[in-house]
Every structure is written in structure tokens, then in C-alpha cells.
Design a protein around this motif. Sequence first.
Motif, PDB file in Angstrom:
ATOM      1  N   TRP A  96       0.853  -1.190   0.000  1.00  9.11           N
ATOM      2  CA  TRP A  96       0.000   0.000   0.000  1.00  9.11           C
ATOM      3  C   TRP A  96       0.882   1.232   0.000  1.00  9.11           C
ATOM      4  O   TRP A  96       2.003   1.193   0.488  1.00  9.11           O
ATOM      5  N   GLY A  97       0.365   2.318  -0.533  1.00  4.06           N
ATOM      6  CA  GLY A  97       1.098   3.572  -0.515  1.00  4.06           C
ATOM      7  C   GLY A  97       1.988   3.704  -1.740  1.00  4.06           C
ATOM      8  O   GLY A  97       1.578   3.436  -2.864  1.00  4.06           O
ATOM      9  N   SER A  98       3.220   4.094  -1.529  1.00  6.00           N
ATOM     10  CA  SER A  98       4.150   4.296  -2.639  1.00  6.00           C
ATOM     11  C   SER A  98       5.116   3.136  -2.811  1.00  6.00           C
ATOM     12  O   SER A  98       5.909   3.134  -3.751  1.00  6.00           O
ATOM     13  N   ASP A  99       5.069   2.149  -1.904  1.00  3.33           N
ATOM     14  CA  ASP A  99       6.034   1.045  -1.914  1.00  3.33           C
ATOM     15  C   ASP A  99       5.366  -0.224  -2.427  1.00  3.33           C
ATOM     16  O   ASP A  99       4.416  -0.721  -1.811  1.00  3.33           O
ATOM     17  N   VAL A 420       0.518   6.378   7.250  1.00  4.59           N
ATOM     18  CA  VAL A 420       0.126   7.116   6.050  1.00  4.59           C
ATOM     19  C   VAL A 420       1.219   8.097   5.647  1.00  4.59           C
ATOM     20  O   VAL A 420       1.588   8.228   4.479  1.00  4.59           O
ATOM     21  N   LEU A 421       1.767   8.788   6.643  1.00  2.00           N
ATOM     22  CA  LEU A 421       2.769   9.809   6.355  1.00  2.00           C
ATOM     23  C   LEU A 421       4.083   9.198   5.899  1.00  2.00           C
ATOM     24  O   LEU A 421       4.782   9.751   5.059  1.00  2.00           O
ATOM     25  N   GLU A 422       4.422   8.036   6.462  1.00  2.00           N
ATOM     26  CA  GLU A 422       5.708   7.436   6.162  1.00  2.00           C
ATOM     27  C   GLU A 422       5.689   6.573   4.906  1.00  2.00           C
ATOM     28  O   GLU A 422       6.666   6.521   4.163  1.00  2.00           O
ATOM     29  N   ARG A 423       4.579   5.868   4.666  1.00  3.46           N
ATOM     30  CA  ARG A 423       4.530   4.882   3.592  1.00  3.46           C
ATOM     31  C   ARG A 423       3.670   5.297   2.406  1.00  3.46           C
ATOM     32  O   ARG A 423       3.849   4.788   1.305  1.00  3.46           O
ATOM     33  N   GLY A 424       2.690   6.161   2.662  1.00  2.00           N
ATOM     34  CA  GLY A 424       1.802   6.547   1.591  1.00  2.00           C
ATOM     35  C   GLY A 424       2.230   7.849   0.949  1.00  2.00           C
ATOM     36  O   GLY A 424       3.283   8.403   1.250  1.00  2.00           O
ATOM     37  N   GLU A 425       1.398   8.332   0.046  1.00  4.54           N
ATOM     38  CA  GLU A 425       1.596   9.643  -0.555  1.00  4.54           C
ATOM     39  C   GLU A 425       0.348  10.452  -0.255  1.00  4.54           C
ATOM     40  O   GLU A 425      -0.530  10.619  -1.097  1.00  4.54           O
ATOM     41  N   ALA A 426       0.255  10.896   0.991  1.00  6.04           N
ATOM     42  CA  ALA A 426      -0.910  11.655   1.424  1.00  6.04           C
ATOM     43  C   ALA A 426      -0.952  12.989   0.690  1.00  6.04           C
ATOM     44  O   ALA A 426       0.073  13.498   0.230  1.00  6.04           O
ATOM     45  N   PRO A 427      -2.146  13.584   0.561  1.00  5.72           N
ATOM     46  CA  PRO A 427      -2.245  14.894  -0.087  1.00  5.72           C
ATOM     47  C   PRO A 427      -1.294  15.897   0.560  1.00  5.72           C
ATOM     48  O   PRO A 427      -1.193  15.953   1.789  1.00  5.72           O
ATOM     49  N   PRO A 428      -0.585  16.693  -0.248  1.00  2.15           N
ATOM     50  CA  PRO A 428       0.427  17.620   0.305  1.00  2.15           C
ATOM     51  C   PRO A 428      -0.138  18.556   1.367  1.00  2.15           C
ATOM     52  O   PRO A 428       0.526  18.833   2.363  1.00  2.15           O
ATOM     53  N   ASP A 429      -1.382  19.062   1.173  1.00  3.16           N
ATOM     54  CA  ASP A 429      -1.914  19.993   2.167  1.00  3.16           C
ATOM     55  C   ASP A 429      -2.157  19.295   3.496  1.00  3.16           C
ATOM     56  O   ASP A 429      -2.025  19.897   4.561  1.00  3.16           O
ATOM     57  N   PHE A 430      -2.485  17.992   3.448  1.00  3.61           N
ATOM     58  CA  PHE A 430      -2.669  17.242   4.682  1.00  3.61           C
ATOM     59  C   PHE A 430      -1.327  17.089   5.400  1.00  3.61           C
ATOM     60  O   PHE A 430      -1.231  17.288   6.608  1.00  3.61           O
ATOM     61  N   VAL A 431      -0.280  16.734   4.652  1.00  8.26           N
ATOM     62  CA  VAL A 431       1.044  16.570   5.252  1.00  8.26           C
ATOM     63  C   VAL A 431       1.497  17.878   5.891  1.00  8.26           C
ATOM     64  O   VAL A 431       2.052  17.897   6.996  1.00  8.26           O
ATOM     65  N   GLN A 432       1.248  18.998   5.191  1.00  3.25           N
ATOM     66  CA  GLN A 432       1.621  20.300   5.745  1.00  3.25           C
ATOM     67  C   GLN A 432       0.829  20.597   7.011  1.00  3.25           C
ATOM     68  O   GLN A 432       1.359  21.152   7.985  1.00  3.25           O
TER      69      GLN A 432
END
Length: 582
Positions: A96-99, A420-432
Amino acid sequence: MTEGGTPQPTIAPTNYDPPMTHQITVIGGGPGGSTVATLLARQGFDVTLFEREIFPREHVGESLLPASIPILENLGVIDEIEAAGFTPKYGATMVWGSDPEPWSWHFAETNASYPHAYQVWRPTFDQMLLRNAERSGVVVREGWRVTDVALDRDKPTALKVESPDGATQEFAPDWIVDASGQNGFIARRLDLRVNDEFFRNLAVYSYHRGADRLPEPDAGNIFIEAYEHGWSWAIPLPDDVMSVGVVVDAAWGGARLAEQATDQFYRDQLALTAKTAEMLSAAEPIDEPRIIRDWSYTSQRLVGDGYILVGDAACFIDPLFSSGVHLALSSALLASAYVTSALRDPEMRAPAAEVYTQLYMQQYHRFREMAALFYASNRTSDSYFWEARRITQSGDDVSPREAFVAAVAGQPPQGYERVVLERGEAPPDFVQGVAAVEQERERRDAEMARLIDTAWPNRSPMLDAVPSLADGVTLARKPIVGDGQFEWGAVISSASRPQGAPISTLIAALASRIDGIRTVGDLFDDLLDGIDEQQRAQLLPGLLTALRVLYVDGMIAQWRESHLPPPKAGGDAEGRGGHTAR
């Protein structure tokens, strides 16, 4: 499918002739129904539970969460569960995510007290809870089907029940607990159910024997794999059995299931997975695939005149986080407290109903927001399914920071959120938004560490600081969950935590005195007036710690040094409107 050693069911007698009036009737004998019935019977109520099936019966949803373990301990069944040979579950493994490669996270990272749960065989697990209800004094009637309800406006006044031999009887309970699962007996008859359009999925699942398991230390983990048309689960169970399902878009899957057999659709979807298909390469299916459609929904009302909805009868969320059994157990705990309070203290009925709804939906929405975030963060596949579920549903008036705070209830990201933050590609505004919240909490905590002198009883610099409550912070007298029932207590709320957090009477008295003018030392002198020095010395460290928590949580907006002028804007001393230092 039956598990070796499972006791044979006892058929309920058909000559049962109960009294015409029951204090409490529970509809449904699953985890939610059996739990609420047990707890209400322990409160001394006359409880009758009607379950349409004869246990043990097949049910999907085998994966538990550590948060359920304390409830099972409270029920007194944890020793039986530990002795049943269920698979210990220490975390989750995902593609799941980017990996594209499997990765794992473990409960011990965020829950030191309960570092594992169990993968249970539901026929056995559910029967344990139902028999425990019987031992607790609940009148359990298996094979009895509730067929109809008489309504006076929206108040249920009587239930029609059909016995195993087809005879019908009518009951007029004082209270009805609807734990009928996704059938939603009361919710459907009162037209309360609202489908969640974002999670319009369907699942097809079955059981396999001889599947490969994940390598240690993850052999007991649930395995979740994103693929082109959705995602799959693989849950290791006793007797070398594995529960395996695929989750796809409801409209897309429904159209294909109309054109091909369920077993062929199931095989075709599993063939599109990589790791799951590999795990099943030498396995044999031992059951026909089943379909669950459109399972994500809520109810417009969870409590009404003479009834309460529990577990899946109230709402159900996408099973990505294995939250179904936990929501059933935790809502049963709250429902038991509510019904107990409503029957014993009529004044408590309406305000406690509001709190029950807030607490249940707080849990539900936390799982929902995290599931939505997980869907949005997956980048392992590009397809109609994933593009549709990468569209967030936050309103334009909700900032990423506010969405994050609502999702994690004001706490730092941990567990699912951190993954989610480490393995996924969460929406940039959420990460910010996450970064902004974390940085602000760290800044506030560092500021408190500087102000609080840990070498007590030396005077702390914090005693000379002037606190102000944040805008929107309120103190209220509300029902809070006590020992088996709701009790009146103090609750502090804010814009980011509208459901509020219970606080002690002492802390409420302290918070009500914060006016943006007086120093902490002055507040303590006022609060502790008349208390001897020994008691003051015992209370002051705890009071300082409480102020620190309120500040880090954002309930206290800002500290200023006592020589600076007070803020110009603000509210009154009880916190209605709050004070903000400029």
C-alpha cells in the motif's frame, strides 16, 4: 464450515412462554448484542436476547484490535479467548502507498499495554460471548426471529417475535437495544440509514486451507494488498485456515457479477494480486465465496424514545482497519451505561443520549477519516477505483489542519496516521497540516518545560505567568461514563474538540478562574484558599501538569509574563468565548 472441537449448538425449546413484559429486549446475539446484554444483566435488569440464528454460525470479520482487549477482560472472557488457540495478531502487513513491496507496522509501537490482539474464528468467538451473556443472567433465545415492531410515531411499543417452530408472540419491553447487525432492524423501519457514498464498495470473500503465511514475526498479521481494482485481505486463522477477500467498487463489481459467476469473479480478482495470489498458490478453497454489498453507512439517529442502536445496527465503516468488532464492543459498553442511566435517572436520558451519540460517532469518524486518508495515499495502482477514492471529501471551509485535528482527536499522529505519512503519498496539504500541528505542540511543550521547575517545592516560573483560555473553549456540566452508567461531570470543549474531554471537578474549578489577568499563582491561591500547606504541596504539582496539558492541547491559548498588559479581546471567566492573548 466448522472448527474442530466446537460444541454442537443446543436448540432452543419451542414451548418457551415468557412473561408479556420485559425490562430490556436485545435484538441480535453478535458481539455487540451479547456484550450489552451481559453488562445490563449485571446491573440487575431483566434482559432477554433474541437471536435468529442457532450458534455457532458463520460470520466474517475475524480480525480484532488491541483496543477491544480491555472490554473482553471486563466481560470476563479473556482467559477463554486466550485458551481457544486463536492466532495472535501483532500488527498489519501491507502492499500500500508508494512502496510495491510488503511493509509492516506493529501495535507495540503505539500500545505498550496491549501489544497484540487476535485473529478469531467468529463462530467460536461469538458463541463464547453469547454463552457468557447466558451465564450472566441473560435469557438467550436462539432461533427466535424478531419480525415486526409496532410504532407510536417513532417510539417502538411492541415487538413481534417468531419462535423456531413458527409460532409468533408479542412483547412490550421497557427498552429495546437493536444489535441486529447490518440488517438494522430499527434503523430500516424508521428510515434512519444513510449510505456513505465515498465507500460504496462490495466484498467477495471465502476461506482457504493450506495458504502460505507471512514470515515471522508477521505470521499472525492481517495482510492487505492494494491492486488494480481495489484491495484484498488475508487473515490467518486456526486449523491452517485463511480468510481471504477482495474489496472492489460496488457499481463496477456489481456489473461484472451480473455477467459471471461469483466464484469465477473471485478467482479472477485474486489472480490480479501479486503477493496474495502467491500465498494462495498451494491452498484449497473450503467454502463458496460470499458477497457483501454497500456496507458503509451511518444512522441519522442512534438513540430514540425507548430504543438505542449498537454496533453495525447503528453504522458501519469500510473494513480496512478491522474496526467492526471493536465498534460493536465499545458501543455496547456505552449503550449499557446509557440504558442504565436512562432507566434509573430520567433527568439523564436526553443529555446522555447526546453524549452516547457523540462518543460513538467520534470513534466512527476517526476510523472513517483514516480510511479515507489511506485510500487517498495509495499510489501502487492507477485505475478507476483508486482515482475515485483519491478525491477527498473535506468541505472547502475546512482547512487541512482542521481536518487533521478532527481525524486524530487532537493527538499527535500515531499508528495508522503515522504509517500514512511514512509509507503513503498523502495529499500535500494534509502533510503540511500535520507538520504544522506537530510543530505547534512541540513548541508549546518546550515552553512548558521551561516554565515548570521540576525541583518542587522550589517556586516555578510558571506561577508568575498569566494564562488565557483559547477562543471557543467552554466548560459544561455533561454526562460522562462512570462505573457502569453515565454520571454528571465536568467537560471542557474547544473548536477542534467539540465533543469535549472530561476533567476533574478540581481542574474545572481552576479552568473557570482563568481570566487572562491573574497569574497562575493567584489562581492557585484563590482555588486552594483554606487548604493547609501540606495539602497544597500535594495538589500543586498535579495542577501544574494539568495546565501544561491544557496548553499543549490548545485549550489555553497563550501565556504572557505578568508585567505585560492583559489582552483586549476575550470572554468571561468561565471560558465562554475564552481569552486570547495578542
